[in-house]
Enzyme design. Structure first.
Site, PDB file in Angstrom:
ATOM      1  N   LYS A  13       6.023   5.993   0.530  1.00 20.98           N
ATOM      2  CA  LYS A  13       6.159   6.089  -0.933  1.00 20.98           C
ATOM      3  C   LYS A  13       4.792   6.203  -1.603  1.00 20.98           C
ATOM      4  CE  LYS A  13       8.316   2.112  -1.379  1.00 20.98           C
ATOM      5  NZ  LYS A  13       8.387   1.672   0.032  1.00 20.98           N
ATOM      6  N   ARG A  88      13.996  -2.080  -7.510  1.00 20.39           N
ATOM      7  CA  ARG A  88      14.272  -2.471  -6.124  1.00 20.39           C
ATOM      8  C   ARG A  88      15.551  -3.268  -6.004  1.00 20.39           C
ATOM      9  NH1 ARG A  88       8.754  -2.589  -3.932  1.00 20.39           N
ATOM     10  NH2 ARG A  88       9.014  -3.110  -1.749  1.00 20.39           N
ATOM     11  N   ARG A 127      -1.295   0.030   9.639  1.00 19.98           N
ATOM     12  CA  ARG A 127      -1.692   0.585   8.344  1.00 19.98           C
ATOM     13  C   ARG A 127      -2.919  -0.143   7.757  1.00 19.98           C
ATOM     14  NH1 ARG A 127       1.845   0.324   3.347  1.00 19.98           N
ATOM     15  NH2 ARG A 127       2.277  -1.810   3.912  1.00 19.98           N
ATOM     16  N   ARG A 154      -2.926  -5.497   5.072  1.00 21.60           N
ATOM     17  CA  ARG A 154      -2.208  -6.249   4.047  1.00 21.60           C
ATOM     18  C   ARG A 154      -1.615  -7.525   4.637  1.00 21.60           C
ATOM     19  NH1 ARG A 154       1.585  -2.223   0.596  1.00 21.60           N
ATOM     20  NH2 ARG A 154       3.145  -3.769   1.157  1.00 21.60           N
ATOM     21  N   ARG A 165      10.760  -7.798   5.338  1.00 19.21           N
ATOM     22  CA  ARG A 165      10.756  -6.765   4.273  1.00 19.21           C
ATOM     23  C   ARG A 165      11.858  -5.738   4.517  1.00 19.21           C
ATOM     24  NH1 ARG A 165       4.814  -4.993   4.933  1.00 19.21           N
ATOM     25  NH2 ARG A 165       5.305  -3.264   3.530  1.00 19.21           N
TER      26      ARG A 165
HETATM   27  P1  AP5 Z   1       2.697   4.070   2.696  1.00 16.24           P
HETATM   28  O1  AP5 Z   1       2.536   5.304   1.900  1.00 16.24           O
HETATM   29  O2  AP5 Z   1       1.759   2.949   2.485  1.00 16.24           O
HETATM   30  O3  AP5 Z   1       4.229   3.570   2.618  1.00 16.24           O
HETATM   31  P2  AP5 Z   1       4.989   2.773   1.494  1.00 16.24           P
HETATM   32  O4  AP5 Z   1       6.401   3.267   1.503  1.00 16.24           O
HETATM   33  O5  AP5 Z   1       4.238   2.806   0.205  1.00 16.24           O
HETATM   34  O6  AP5 Z   1       4.973   1.331   2.136  1.00 16.24           O
HETATM   35  P3  AP5 Z   1       4.755  -0.098   1.447  1.00 16.24           P
HETATM   36  O7  AP5 Z   1       4.487  -1.039   2.569  1.00 16.24           O
HETATM   37  O8  AP5 Z   1       3.735  -0.033   0.364  1.00 16.24           O
HETATM   38  O9  AP5 Z   1       6.161  -0.338   0.861  1.00 16.24           O
HETATM   39  P4  AP5 Z   1       6.749  -1.646   0.355  1.00 16.24           P
HETATM   40  O10 AP5 Z   1       7.901  -1.147  -0.412  1.00 16.24           O
HETATM   41  O11 AP5 Z   1       7.045  -2.633   1.434  1.00 16.24           O
HETATM   42  O12 AP5 Z   1       5.547  -2.332  -0.459  1.00 16.24           O
HETATM   43  P5  AP5 Z   1       5.213  -2.511  -1.990  1.00 16.24           P
HETATM   44  O13 AP5 Z   1       3.747  -2.466  -2.115  1.00 16.24           O
HETATM   45  O14 AP5 Z   1       6.039  -1.621  -2.829  1.00 16.24           O
HETATM   46  O15 AP5 Z   1       2.667   4.505   4.246  1.00 16.24           O
HETATM   47  C1  AP5 Z   1       2.711   3.518   5.256  1.00 16.24           C
HETATM   48  C2  AP5 Z   1       1.714   3.869   6.391  1.00 16.24           C
HETATM   49  O16 AP5 Z   1       2.165   5.059   7.020  1.00 16.24           O
HETATM   50  C3  AP5 Z   1       0.276   4.174   5.890  1.00 16.24           C
HETATM   51  O17 AP5 Z   1      -0.648   3.767   6.868  1.00 16.24           O
HETATM   52  C4  AP5 Z   1       0.261   5.686   5.746  1.00 16.24           C
HETATM   53  O18 AP5 Z   1      -1.029   6.213   5.879  1.00 16.24           O
HETATM   54  C5  AP5 Z   1       1.172   6.088   6.897  1.00 16.24           C
HETATM   55  N1  AP5 Z   1       1.911   7.309   6.645  1.00 16.24           N
HETATM   56  C6  AP5 Z   1       2.363   7.793   5.449  1.00 16.24           C
HETATM   57  N2  AP5 Z   1       3.020   8.958   5.626  1.00 16.24           N
HETATM   58  C7  AP5 Z   1       3.002   9.190   6.969  1.00 16.24           C
HETATM   59  C8  AP5 Z   1       3.516  10.224   7.792  1.00 16.24           C
HETATM   60  N3  AP5 Z   1       4.178  11.250   7.262  1.00 16.24           N
HETATM   61  N4  AP5 Z   1       3.345  10.145   9.116  1.00 16.24           N
HETATM   62  C9  AP5 Z   1       2.668   9.108   9.665  1.00 16.24           C
HETATM   63  N5  AP5 Z   1       2.127   8.091   8.944  1.00 16.24           N
HETATM   64  C10 AP5 Z   1       2.312   8.139   7.614  1.00 16.24           C
HETATM   65  O19 AP5 Z   1       5.712  -3.991  -2.271  1.00 16.24           O
HETATM   66  C11 AP5 Z   1       5.083  -5.089  -1.613  1.00 16.24           C
HETATM   67  C12 AP5 Z   1       5.723  -6.384  -2.069  1.00 16.24           C
HETATM   68  O20 AP5 Z   1       5.537  -6.569  -3.489  1.00 16.24           O
HETATM   69  C13 AP5 Z   1       7.249  -6.475  -1.874  1.00 16.24           C
HETATM   70  O21 AP5 Z   1       7.593  -6.843  -0.545  1.00 16.24           O
HETATM   71  C14 AP5 Z   1       7.592  -7.567  -2.907  1.00 16.24           C
HETATM   72  O22 AP5 Z   1       7.219  -8.833  -2.453  1.00 16.24           O
HETATM   73  C15 AP5 Z   1       6.666  -7.202  -4.075  1.00 16.24           C
HETATM   74  N6  AP5 Z   1       7.296  -6.252  -5.010  1.00 16.24           N
HETATM   75  C16 AP5 Z   1       6.845  -5.011  -5.348  1.00 16.24           C
HETATM   76  N7  AP5 Z   1       7.673  -4.418  -6.199  1.00 16.24           N
HETATM   77  C17 AP5 Z   1       8.673  -5.296  -6.447  1.00 16.24           C
HETATM   78  C18 AP5 Z   1       9.861  -5.254  -7.229  1.00 16.24           C
HETATM   79  N8  AP5 Z   1      10.162  -4.155  -7.956  1.00 16.24           N
HETATM   80  N9  AP5 Z   1      10.683  -6.324  -7.230  1.00 16.24           N
HETATM   81  C19 AP5 Z   1      10.375  -7.428  -6.507  1.00 16.24           C
HETATM   82  N10 AP5 Z   1       9.272  -7.548  -5.728  1.00 16.24           N
HETATM   83  C20 AP5 Z   1       8.438  -6.484  -5.694  1.00 16.24           C
HETATM   84 MG    MG Z   2       3.273   1.382  -1.006  1.00 16.35          MG
END
Ligand code: AP5
Ligand code: MG
Length: 215
Positions: A13, A88, A127, A154, A165
């Protein structure tokens, strides 16, 4: 263009939202990045959110809805946005719909990045993240190409937190797919391939939906 980039943890994402930000010159609004900024700054919100995030659970809906309400009031989102990580939960989606409604706006498209669980686990295990701008990079990258900072892992990329997660995503976030499918907004994109290939697939999906909207 008001977009939601939707998918499980590690589906890409953040990576794809950043490319859409560059392609369309619209802000990338990522609630995870906002929360990690609060944690890094040691604010009361950051202190509250840190253990919840590290455990792989969700920050309460009312807090998250407040964050997005404030963020959408900033002028840069007037021309559109790409949202990543919000909504979410169903209550967050309902709150966002009514917020957008009041602003006379709606999502143009929800892009669902479909990636199998074993690939998510593989990606998150290695990552790397920039401690300054929160952008993520593939395993093995040492320095941030933008600001030169040493990349870190992270806190929620431990095997236990990743497992949690994915479980929380399946329970609380997967139901959003049907919620947005009922609104006819979802474009499903195969999320495995090179980052560039997936960006092209996303652009094709958005192009097609723009054609449908015009006709
Ligand atoms: P990346 O692009 O980082 O993936 P991502 O989907 O953004 O993964 P996240 O871990 O950020 O998602 P998340 O939803 O768990 O975390 P968030 O920060 O939103 O890619 C991942 C890896 O793969 C990278 O190394 C990248 O380089 C690699 N990659 C990308 N594309 C690739 C490809 N095509 N092929 C190979 N490799 C590839 O949320 C974190 C925490 O915050 C949550 O758990 C929660 O506690 C809190 N939070 C955030 N938003 C809310 C909400 N709305 N409500 C409640 N809690 C929330
Ligand atoms: Mg992300």
């Amino acid at each position: 263009m008001n977009l939601l980039i939707y998918g499980p943890p590690g589906s890409g994402k953040g990576t794809q939202a950043e490319l859409l930000h560059q392609s369309f010159d619209i802000p990338h609004i990522a609630t995870g990045d906002i929360l990690r900024g609060e944690v890094a700054a040691g604010t009361p919100l950051g202190l509250k959110a840190r253990p919840i995030m590290a455990a792989g659970s969700y920050v309460p809906d009312d807090i998250m809805i407040g964050i997005i309400r404030n963020r959408l009031q900033q002028g840069d989102s007037q021309k559109g946005f790409v949202m990543d990580g919000f909504p979410r939960t169903i209550p967050q989606a309902e709150a966002l719909d009514s917020l957008l409604d009041k602003l006379g706006r709606r999502f143009d498209r929800v892009v669902y990045l479909n990636v199998e669980t074993h690939e998510l686990v593989r990606r998150l295990a290695g990552r790397m993240t920039c401690p300054i701008d929160q952008k993520t990079y593939p395993p093995g990258t040492e320095k941030c190409p933008v600001d030169g900072a040493s990349l870190i892992q992270r806190e929620d990329d431990t095997p236990e937190a990743v497992k949690k997660r994915i479980e929380v995503y399946l329970e609380k976030t997967l139901p959003l797919l049907d919620y947005y499918r009922r609104q006819g907004l979802v474009s499903e994109v195969e999320g495995v391939g090179t980052i560039d290939e997936i960006h092209k697939r996303v652009q094709t999906a958005l192009g097609q939906s723009a054609d449908v909207a015009k006709s």
